[in-house]
Design a protein around this motif. Structure first.
Motif, mmCIF file in Angstrom:
data_model
loop_
_atom_site.group_PDB
_atom_site.id
_atom_site.type_symbol
_atom_site.label_atom_id
_atom_site.label_comp_id
_atom_site.label_asym_id
_atom_site.label_seq_id
_atom_site.Cartn_x
_atom_site.Cartn_y
_atom_site.Cartn_z
ATOM 1 N N LEU A 62 0.822 -1.209 0.000
ATOM 2 C CA LEU A 62 0.000 0.000 0.000
ATOM 3 C C LEU A 62 0.856 1.258 0.000
ATOM 4 O O LEU A 62 0.551 2.230 -0.699
ATOM 5 N N VAL A 63 1.935 1.257 0.764
ATOM 6 C CA VAL A 63 2.861 2.397 0.771
ATOM 7 C C VAL A 63 3.403 2.617 -0.632
ATOM 8 O O VAL A 63 3.412 3.747 -1.147
ATOM 9 N N ASN A 64 3.850 1.547 -1.272
ATOM 10 C CA ASN A 64 4.416 1.671 -2.618
ATOM 11 C C ASN A 64 3.401 2.192 -3.621
ATOM 12 O O ASN A 64 3.723 3.036 -4.465
ATOM 13 N N GLN A 65 2.170 1.691 -3.547
ATOM 14 C CA GLN A 65 1.150 2.110 -4.509
ATOM 15 C C GLN A 65 0.750 3.577 -4.300
ATOM 16 O O GLN A 65 0.648 4.343 -5.256
ATOM 17 N N LEU A 66 0.501 3.962 -3.041
ATOM 18 C CA LEU A 66 0.123 5.348 -2.770
ATOM 19 C C LEU A 66 1.246 6.317 -3.145
ATOM 20 O O LEU A 66 0.993 7.398 -3.688
ATOM 21 N N THR A 67 2.478 5.923 -2.883
ATOM 22 C CA THR A 67 3.623 6.755 -3.250
ATOM 23 C C THR A 67 3.731 6.875 -4.765
ATOM 24 O O THR A 67 3.978 7.961 -5.296
ATOM 25 N N ALA A 68 3.512 5.777 -5.468
ATOM 26 C CA ALA A 68 3.557 5.812 -6.932
ATOM 27 C C ALA A 68 2.470 6.719 -7.495
ATOM 28 O O ALA A 68 2.728 7.486 -8.435
ATOM 29 N N ARG A 70 1.139 9.300 -5.911
ATOM 30 C CA ARG A 70 1.519 10.664 -5.526
ATOM 31 C C ARG A 70 2.599 11.232 -6.451
ATOM 32 O O ARG A 70 2.579 12.401 -6.791
ATOM 33 N N GLU A 71 3.522 10.382 -6.857
ATOM 34 C CA GLU A 71 4.651 10.823 -7.669
ATOM 35 C C GLU A 71 4.397 10.669 -9.172
ATOM 36 O O GLU A 71 5.320 10.792 -9.972
ATOM 37 N N ASN A 72 3.153 10.386 -9.552
ATOM 38 C CA ASN A 72 2.759 10.199 -10.952
ATOM 39 C C ASN A 72 3.518 9.081 -11.647
ATOM 40 O O ASN A 72 3.650 9.088 -12.864
ATOM 41 N N LYS A 73 4.012 8.113 -10.883
ATOM 42 C CA LYS A 73 4.629 6.930 -11.471
ATOM 43 C C LYS A 73 3.558 5.909 -11.825
ATOM 44 O O LYS A 73 3.773 5.025 -12.633
ATOM 45 N N ARG A 74 2.427 6.024 -11.170
ATOM 46 C CA ARG A 74 1.233 5.257 -11.484
ATOM 47 C C ARG A 74 0.111 6.281 -11.558
ATOM 48 O O ARG A 74 -0.055 7.086 -10.639
ATOM 49 N N VAL A 75 -0.648 6.277 -12.644
ATOM 50 C CA VAL A 75 -1.624 7.336 -12.853
ATOM 51 C C VAL A 75 -3.040 6.779 -12.930
ATOM 52 O O VAL A 75 -3.311 5.830 -13.652
ATOM 53 N N ASN A 76 -3.896 7.361 -12.130
ATOM 54 C CA ASN A 76 -5.330 7.116 -12.143
ATOM 55 C C ASN A 76 -5.922 8.443 -11.702
ATOM 56 O O ASN A 76 -5.506 8.995 -10.679
ATOM 57 N N SER A 77 -6.855 8.980 -12.455
ATOM 58 C CA SER A 77 -7.325 10.338 -12.178
ATOM 59 C C SER A 77 -7.800 10.522 -10.738
ATOM 60 O O SER A 77 -7.476 11.525 -10.093
ATOM 61 N N THR A 78 -8.509 9.560 -10.201
ATOM 62 C CA THR A 78 -8.996 9.677 -8.823
ATOM 63 C C THR A 78 -7.869 9.495 -7.822
ATOM 64 O O THR A 78 -7.645 10.328 -6.940
ATOM 65 N N ALA A 83 -3.823 11.045 -3.747
ATOM 66 C CA ALA A 83 -2.479 10.789 -3.211
ATOM 67 C C ALA A 83 -1.578 12.014 -3.241
ATOM 68 O O ALA A 83 -0.685 12.137 -2.405
ATOM 69 N N LYS A 84 -1.813 12.930 -4.168
ATOM 70 C CA LYS A 84 -0.917 14.091 -4.251
ATOM 71 C C LYS A 84 -0.969 14.937 -2.980
ATOM 72 O O LYS A 84 -0.034 15.678 -2.695
ATOM 73 N N ASN A 85 -2.036 14.811 -2.205
ATOM 74 C CA ASN A 85 -2.182 15.585 -0.972
ATOM 75 C C ASN A 85 -1.730 14.821 0.271
ATOM 76 O O ASN A 85 -1.895 15.317 1.382
ATOM 77 N N LEU A 86 -1.183 13.620 0.089
ATOM 78 C CA LEU A 86 -0.765 12.803 1.229
ATOM 79 C C LEU A 86 0.720 13.010 1.529
ATOM 80 O O LEU A 86 1.546 12.986 0.630
ATOM 81 N N SER A 87 1.025 13.192 2.798
ATOM 82 C CA SER A 87 2.422 13.259 3.229
ATOM 83 C C SER A 87 2.948 11.836 3.387
ATOM 84 O O SER A 87 2.177 10.866 3.355
ATOM 85 N N ASP A 88 4.244 11.692 3.592
ATOM 86 C CA ASP A 88 4.813 10.377 3.860
ATOM 87 C C ASP A 88 4.169 9.763 5.101
ATOM 88 O O ASP A 88 3.862 8.571 5.122
ATOM 89 N N ALA A 89 3.966 10.588 6.125
ATOM 90 C CA ALA A 89 3.347 10.096 7.376
ATOM 91 C C ALA A 89 1.917 9.644 7.113
ATOM 92 O O ALA A 89 1.482 8.611 7.624
ATOM 93 N N ASP A 90 1.168 10.405 6.291
ATOM 94 C CA ASP A 90 -0.204 10.012 5.958
ATOM 95 C C ASP A 90 -0.206 8.634 5.291
ATOM 96 O O ASP A 90 -1.035 7.779 5.620
ATOM 97 N N ILE A 91 0.700 8.433 4.359
ATOM 98 C CA ILE A 91 0.771 7.164 3.632
ATOM 99 C C ILE A 91 1.104 6.023 4.584
ATOM 100 O O ILE A 91 0.474 4.962 4.533
ATOM 101 N N GLN A 92 2.060 6.230 5.471
ATOM 102 C CA GLN A 92 2.419 5.199 6.454
ATOM 103 C C GLN A 92 1.216 4.883 7.359
ATOM 104 O O GLN A 92 0.943 3.725 7.638
ATOM 105 N N ASN A 93 0.521 5.911 7.782
ATOM 106 C CA ASN A 93 -0.637 5.727 8.668
ATOM 107 C C ASN A 93 -1.759 4.974 7.971
ATOM 108 O O ASN A 93 -2.382 4.083 8.548
ATOM 109 N N LEU A 94 -2.042 5.341 6.730
ATOM 110 C CA LEU A 94 -3.087 4.664 5.963
ATOM 111 C C LEU A 94 -2.725 3.192 5.736
ATOM 112 O O LEU A 94 -3.580 2.316 5.865
ATOM 113 N N ALA A 95 -1.493 2.937 5.424
ATOM 114 C CA ALA A 95 -1.063 1.564 5.149
ATOM 115 C C ALA A 95 -1.128 0.692 6.401
ATOM 116 O O ALA A 95 -1.416 -0.498 6.318
ATOM 117 N N ALA A 96 -0.878 1.302 7.555
ATOM 118 C CA ALA A 96 -0.907 0.541 8.820
ATOM 119 C C ALA A 96 -2.326 0.105 9.113
ATOM 120 O O ALA A 96 -2.565 -0.924 9.679
#
Length: 96
Positions: A62-68, A70-78, A83-96
């Motif tokens: 989940l961390v890898n996907q959300l980061t991808a 956010r960084e436009n390495k994986r693109v889906n309009s929604t 993800a562009k508004n998520l911090s690293d901490a947000d991503i870690q928290n969501l994945a946990a």
């Protein structure tokens, strides 16, 4: 000997990632994750075939996907928009 070094490196890398996710704030992830319920279901099991189930996924995935997203390495309009508004901490928290 080569196998032992590769195994050690693999476990070292996984161990570092697992510790990072364990340090996450699960309550904060649950609060922020409520926005995800509409598409992915409250327990991570989507009732909409277009949206994937997140239940049972490993935190590192989940961390890898959300980061991808956010960084436009994986693109889906929604998801890219979310993800562009998520911090690293947000991503870690969501994945946990």
């Amino acid at each position: 000997m080569k196998i032992h070094i590769q195994t050690f490196i693999l476990f070292s890398l996984l161990g570092g990632s697992i510790n990072t996710v364990n340090a996450a704030d699960i309550a904060a992830g649950e609060a922020k994750g409520s926005a995800c319920f509409g598409c992915h279901g409250q327990e991570g099991n989507s009732t909409i075939p277009l949206h994937p189930n997140l239940a049972g996924q490993q935190a590192n995935y989940l961390v890898n996907q959300l980061t991808a997203f956010r960084e436009n390495k994986r693109v889906n309009s929604t998801m890219t928009g979310v993800a562009k508004n998520l911090s690293d901490a947000d991503i870690q928290n969501l994945a946990a």
